[in-house]
Structures are given as structure tokens and as C-alpha cells.
Design a protein around this motif. Structure first.
Motif, PDB file in Angstrom:
ATOM      1  N   LEU A   1       0.844  -1.196   0.000  1.00 21.26           N
ATOM      2  CA  LEU A   1       0.000   0.000   0.000  1.00 21.26           C
ATOM      3  C   LEU A   1       0.877   1.243   0.000  1.00 21.26           C
ATOM      4  O   LEU A   1       1.922   1.271   0.660  1.00 21.26           O
ATOM      5  N   GLU A   2       0.435   2.264  -0.710  1.00 23.44           N
ATOM      6  CA  GLU A   2       1.162   3.531  -0.753  1.00 23.44           C
ATOM      7  C   GLU A   2       0.169   4.681  -0.637  1.00 23.44           C
ATOM      8  O   GLU A   2      -0.972   4.582  -1.082  1.00 23.44           O
ATOM      9  N   ALA A   3       0.633   5.767  -0.035  1.00 20.58           N
ATOM     10  CA  ALA A   3      -0.173   6.986   0.092  1.00 20.58           C
ATOM     11  C   ALA A   3       0.742   8.186  -0.097  1.00 20.58           C
ATOM     12  O   ALA A   3       1.824   8.248   0.500  1.00 20.58           O
ATOM     13  N   GLU A   4       0.312   9.120  -0.942  1.00 22.64           N
ATOM     14  CA  GLU A   4       1.068  10.346  -1.182  1.00 22.64           C
ATOM     15  C   GLU A   4       0.157  11.537  -0.923  1.00 22.64           C
ATOM     16  O   GLU A   4      -1.059  11.457  -1.123  1.00 22.64           O
ATOM     17  N   PHE A   5       0.745  12.658  -0.510  1.00 29.99           N
ATOM     18  CA  PHE A   5      -0.049  13.801  -0.075  1.00 29.99           C
ATOM     19  C   PHE A   5       0.553  15.091  -0.598  1.00 29.99           C
ATOM     20  O   PHE A   5       1.758  15.330  -0.457  1.00 29.99           O
TER      21      PHE A   5
ATOM     22  N   GLU B   1      -2.486  21.545  -2.250  1.00 31.99           N
ATOM     23  CA  GLU B   1      -3.674  21.284  -3.056  1.00 31.99           C
ATOM     24  C   GLU B   1      -4.671  20.387  -2.342  1.00 31.99           C
ATOM     25  O   GLU B   1      -5.765  20.141  -2.858  1.00 31.99           O
ATOM     26  N   ARG B   2      -4.298  19.864  -1.165  1.00 29.79           N
ATOM     27  CA  ARG B   2      -5.128  18.934  -0.397  1.00 29.79           C
ATOM     28  C   ARG B   2      -5.461  17.695  -1.220  1.00 29.79           C
ATOM     29  O   ARG B   2      -6.570  17.152  -1.161  1.00 29.79           O
ATOM     30  N   LEU B   3      -4.485  17.233  -1.991  1.00 26.26           N
ATOM     31  CA  LEU B   3      -4.648  16.050  -2.827  1.00 26.26           C
ATOM     32  C   LEU B   3      -4.031  14.834  -2.148  1.00 26.26           C
ATOM     33  O   LEU B   3      -2.946  14.930  -1.573  1.00 26.26           O
ATOM     34  N   VAL B   4      -4.709  13.724  -2.237  1.00 24.62           N
ATOM     35  CA  VAL B   4      -4.203  12.461  -1.695  1.00 24.62           C
ATOM     36  C   VAL B   4      -4.238  11.422  -2.807  1.00 24.62           C
ATOM     37  O   VAL B   4      -5.241  11.293  -3.521  1.00 24.62           O
ATOM     38  N   ARG B   5      -3.152  10.713  -2.948  1.00 25.59           N
ATOM     39  CA  ARG B   5      -3.082   9.629  -3.933  1.00 25.59           C
ATOM     40  C   ARG B   5      -2.870   8.318  -3.188  1.00 25.59           C
ATOM     41  O   ARG B   5      -1.891   8.152  -2.460  1.00 25.59           O
ATOM     42  N   LEU B   6      -3.806   7.372  -3.366  1.00 25.15           N
ATOM     43  CA  LEU B   6      -3.728   6.062  -2.733  1.00 25.15           C
ATOM     44  C   LEU B   6      -3.497   5.005  -3.801  1.00 25.15           C
ATOM     45  O   LEU B   6      -4.012   5.120  -4.919  1.00 25.15           O
ATOM     46  N   SER B   7      -2.725   3.990  -3.457  1.00 26.65           N
ATOM     47  CA  SER B   7      -2.533   2.875  -4.391  1.00 26.65           C
ATOM     48  C   SER B   7      -2.379   1.581  -3.611  1.00 26.65           C
ATOM     49  O   SER B   7      -1.923   1.583  -2.465  1.00 26.65           O
ATOM     50  N   ALA B   8      -2.786   0.491  -4.249  1.00 23.71           N
ATOM     51  CA  ALA B   8      -2.689  -0.835  -3.641  1.00 23.71           C
ATOM     52  C   ALA B   8      -2.192  -1.822  -4.689  1.00 23.71           C
ATOM     53  O   ALA B   8      -2.788  -1.945  -5.761  1.00 23.71           O
TER      54      ALA B   8
ATOM     55  N   ARG C   1      -1.081  -6.728  -9.410  1.00 22.08           N
ATOM     56  CA  ARG C   1      -1.747  -5.658 -10.160  1.00 22.08           C
ATOM     57  C   ARG C   1      -1.946  -4.452  -9.245  1.00 22.08           C
ATOM     58  O   ARG C   1      -2.238  -4.614  -8.064  1.00 22.08           O
ATOM     59  N   ILE C   2      -1.781  -3.254  -9.782  1.00 25.86           N
ATOM     60  CA  ILE C   2      -1.800  -2.037  -8.979  1.00 25.86           C
ATOM     61  C   ILE C   2      -3.030  -1.212  -9.337  1.00 25.86           C
ATOM     62  O   ILE C   2      -3.309  -0.961 -10.515  1.00 25.86           O
ATOM     63  N   TYR C   3      -3.764  -0.767  -8.306  1.00 20.99           N
ATOM     64  CA  TYR C   3      -4.918   0.104  -8.473  1.00 20.99           C
ATOM     65  C   TYR C   3      -4.667   1.389  -7.682  1.00 20.99           C
ATOM     66  O   TYR C   3      -4.057   1.361  -6.605  1.00 20.99           O
ATOM     67  N   GLY C   4      -5.130   2.500  -8.203  1.00 18.35           N
ATOM     68  CA  GLY C   4      -4.890   3.770  -7.535  1.00 18.35           C
ATOM     69  C   GLY C   4      -6.070   4.708  -7.646  1.00 18.35           C
ATOM     70  O   GLY C   4      -6.956   4.553  -8.503  1.00 18.35           O
ATOM     71  N   ALA C   5      -6.092   5.718  -6.772  1.00  9.41           N
ATOM     72  CA  ALA C   5      -7.151   6.728  -6.773  1.00  9.41           C
ATOM     73  C   ALA C   5      -6.575   8.042  -6.284  1.00  9.41           C
ATOM     74  O   ALA C   5      -5.648   8.074  -5.472  1.00  9.41           O
TER      75      ALA C   5
END
Length: 241
Positions: A29-33, A37-44, A52-56
Motif C-alpha cells: 500500500l502507498e499513500a502520497e499527499f 492542493e489537499r490532494l491524496v493519492r492512494l494505491s494498492a 496488479r496495482i490500483y490507484g485513486a
């Protein structure tokens, strides 16, 4: 779980904080901030799916983008990220969790008010015995347990004002989209019947956007507003024109 998350250098340009962890089953799992911009990027990265990698990407509780990173295509990732919600909720960055705004049911851990706990402190033990009164043990009843869990869930969701701030931008975007698209349809056909049907359909689309894309409960007031306005134009166009 805070000790499991490790800081790392952000992979995405513009993001200033990044964390990663590996679950006991081997998922990464990864999380970037991006604080400004108050943006968060999540990936699994899911091991069972051959890594396989999914992100949002999320901004103030609104899901901006969902993607199957392995293939580069847009993909609804709620079912992929939701099982890891407890891991993401343990991220050691309160600003990041606040920016998520409850997306994918990821809420900050509940921190009880110390003063309130002192006032309402209840000593809880696994089972009742006949010696409770001797030792001054006060046990939590089922009703008290239900009230406590309900109070904790309500605090985890946030105040009505916090929930309103998480929703307002997405709802304003839907209303703006409805007005703009309705105007284009009207100047193209000059037909109230077509305009009414279009606006009513946009109301259903707005509800589906909330449920499928933004992963939150549908605001029925918004949907009913679209349906009411659409019905008004349809009725007037059908009866008078």
C-alpha cells in the motif's frame, strides 16, 4: 499500525509526503499527499492479482480519478481499496486523513475527549460476577454499549458542517453541469419536452455519480430537484407547446 507505515520519497511530482507499507498477506500500500492542493493519492498492489496495482486520487473527500495503474485505464477501485481501509486509517498523518474526508470509508481513528471520558468513565469487565458490588465494579449495560458505539461512529463521521464541506463542491459541480447541459439542449432543440427529459435524466446521472464514482450516499434532495424541474418543463412542453 502506525509503526508499519514507512516514509519514502514521493513518486508523483508535486506530492511532498509519501508513505508505504506491506500487509501480512504481501499486498503493498502507498499513500502520497500534496498539502497545498489537499490532494491524496492512494494505491494498492494486490499480490493475489499477480501484483496488479490500483490507484485513486482524492481531494477533500471527492474522488477525482480512479485507475488500474497496471493497464493505464480508468477503473472503479472501490472494491480494491475498501478492504484496506483500516490500514489507510492508521496513516501517521492527520492532514492526509482529513483530506481524504471519509472516501472509501477511511476515517481517522477515534480519539476520545479526555475530559468527557473522565466524566463518563465506565469500568468494563468481560463478565459479571456476584462480587461486583464488593469491589465497586460498574459494568456497561447493553444500552450503554449501544450508545457508546453510536457516539463513536458519529464522531468518526464528523460534524454536519464537516460532512457538508466534503459534499458541497461535488454537488455544485453536478448542478453546474445540469444547468450547462440543459442550456445546450434547449438552444439546440427549443423543445421543453426534450429539455425536461434531459434534466430528469441528469438527476439520475448525478445520483449514480455519487454512488459509483464518489463512493458516498446519494443526496436525494439533489436528485429530486432535477426530477422536479425536468417534470415541470416536460409538463409545460407537452400541454402548452
Amino acid at each position: 499500525m502506525k509503526q508499519i507505515w514507512r516514509k519514502q520519497k514521493p513518486r508523483t511530482p508535486g506530492f511532498i509526503r509519501a508513505f508505504s507499507m506491506e500487509t501480512p498477506l504481501g499486498d503493498v500500500l502507498e499513500a502520497e499527499f500534496n498539502f497545498h492542493e489537499r490532494l491524496v493519492r492512494l494505491s494498492a498492489q494486490i499480490k493475489e492479482e499477480k501484483n496488479r496495482i490500483y490507484g485513486a486520487t482524492v481531494k477533500n473527500g471527492v474522488v477525482l480519478q480512479e485507475k488500474d495503474i497496471s493497464s493505464g485505464r480508468a477503473y472503479p477501485v472501490f472494491r480494491k481499496l475498501w478492504p484496506f481501509r483500516d490500514y489507510f486509517a492508521s496513516l501517521p498523518d492527520p492532514d492526509l486523513l482529513a483530506s481524504l474526508g471519509g472516501a472509501y470509508e477511511i476515517y481517522p481513528p477515534y480519539l476520545p475527549d479526555i475530559e468527557e471520558e473522565k466524566k463518563n468513565r465506565v469500568r468494563r469487565f468481560p463478565a459479571s460476577t456476584k462480587y461486583d458490588s464488593i469491589f465497586g465494579i460498574v459494568r456497561e449495560t447493553r444500552f450503554q454499549r449501544w450508545r457508546r458505539r453510536r457516539r463513536e461512529a458519529r464522531r468518526a463521521r464528523g460534524t454536519p458542517w464537516q460532512r457538508f464541506k466534503r459534499r458541497i463542491w461535488g454537488d455544485l459541480q453536478d448542478f453546474s453541469l445540469g444547468l450547462g447541459f440543459g442550456y445546450l439542449v434547449y438552444i439546440s432543440y427549443y423543445d421543453y419536452v426534450v429539455l425536461g427529459i434531459t434534466i430528469a435524466c441528469l438527476g439520475m446521472v448525478a445520483g449514480l455519480l455519487d454512488f459509483l464514482v464518489r463512493k458516498r450516499s446519494v443526496l436525494f434532495t439533489k436528485v429530486l430537484s432535477f426530477l422536479s424541474i425536468g417534470s415541470y418543463f416536460f409538463y409545460n412542453g407537452y400541454v402548452y407547446f
